[in-house]
Each structure stands twice: as C-alpha cells, then as structure tokens.
Design a protein around this motif. Structure first.
Motif, PDB file in Angstrom:
ATOM      1  N   ALA A  16       0.833  -1.214   0.000  1.00  0.00           N
ATOM      2  CA  ALA A  16       0.000   0.000   0.000  1.00  0.00           C
ATOM      3  C   ALA A  16       0.867   1.263   0.000  1.00  0.00           C
ATOM      4  O   ALA A  16       0.350   2.367   0.103  1.00  0.00           O
ATOM      5  N   GLY A  17       2.182   1.091  -0.108  1.00  0.00           N
ATOM      6  CA  GLY A  17       3.084   2.230  -0.164  1.00  0.00           C
ATOM      7  C   GLY A  17       3.518   2.745   1.193  1.00  0.00           C
ATOM      8  O   GLY A  17       4.135   3.800   1.296  1.00  0.00           O
ATOM      9  N   GLU A  18       3.212   2.008   2.243  1.00  0.00           N
ATOM     10  CA  GLU A  18       3.577   2.410   3.607  1.00  0.00           C
ATOM     11  C   GLU A  18       4.814   1.617   4.025  1.00  0.00           C
ATOM     12  O   GLU A  18       4.714   0.548   4.611  1.00  0.00           O
ATOM     13  N   TYR A  19       5.969   2.140   3.700  1.00  0.00           N
ATOM     14  CA  TYR A  19       7.212   1.429   3.962  1.00  0.00           C
ATOM     15  C   TYR A  19       7.630   1.584   5.415  1.00  0.00           C
ATOM     16  O   TYR A  19       7.939   2.668   5.874  1.00  0.00           O
ATOM     17  N   VAL A  20       7.597   0.485   6.122  1.00  0.00           N
ATOM     18  CA  VAL A  20       7.952   0.486   7.536  1.00  0.00           C
ATOM     19  C   VAL A  20       8.935  -0.651   7.783  1.00  0.00           C
ATOM     20  O   VAL A  20       8.821  -1.709   7.176  1.00  0.00           O
ATOM     21  N   LYS A  21       9.907  -0.383   8.620  1.00  0.00           N
ATOM     22  CA  LYS A  21      10.889  -1.413   8.967  1.00  0.00           C
ATOM     23  C   LYS A  21      10.196  -2.509   9.767  1.00  0.00           C
ATOM     24  O   LYS A  21       9.321  -2.242  10.587  1.00  0.00           O
TER      25      LYS A  21
END
Length: 100
Positions: free
Chosen positions: A66-71
C-alpha cells in the motif's frame, strides 16, 4: 479464494492469497524475519489463530504494497496482532483459509 483482507488501525488492506503473486523480495523477507520457509508460512496462514508471526509477515507485506514502507522491527513493535487476527476476511468475507 483469491484475496485476504486485514484491518490495521481501522484501515483495510487487501493482499492476493495466490502464493505466485508474492515477489522474491517479499518471500525472502518472510523467511529472514520469521525463519519459516514459504511452505511453512502458507500452512500457518491457513490456520488464522495458528501463528502470530505468520500473520505479522502478511500484514507487513500488505502495508508495504500500500506504499507504507515500515521497517520490520518497528512494525512488529507496534502491531496489535490479536486485533489483526480478529479482522481477517478471506475472499468474500467468509472465514475460510486460502488454498494453494
């Protein structure tokens, strides 16, 4: 059954349930962060309550798609995994595991 919908912080995320739709990067991340092979991961996802780690991995992929780049570690620290498990819907919303 072709999709799994998850709710994270009240927002729906949908992921294709077809294992052929996952990229090498996604599956490598699952293996690296969970220690599960692709087959083990798929089997654990078939049991909604069976593995919080397996569902954490699917939710992480859903957010990234969804384009929510989280580590991974930041995501894992904040994820309310039991709330996630209660929100899972397969395909039409019927609680059935994906096949394949």
């Amino acid at each position: 059954m072709d999709k799994v919908t998850l709710r994270l912080d009240g927002k729906p995320y949908t992921v294709e349930a077809d294992p052929h739709q996952f990229t090498a990067a996604e599956l490598n991340a699952v293996e690296r962060h969970t220690g599960m092979t692709v087959r083990e991961w798929r089997d654990k996802l078939m049991d909604r309550g069976g593995s919080t780690l397996a569902w954490t991995a699917l939710a992480w992929i859903a957010k990234r798609r969804a384009g929510e780049y989280v580590k991974w570690h930041d995501f894992e620290d904040d994820l309310k995994v039991l709330e996630l498990l209660e929100s899972v819907e397969f395909g039409s919303g019927e609680p059935e595991p994906p096949t394949g």
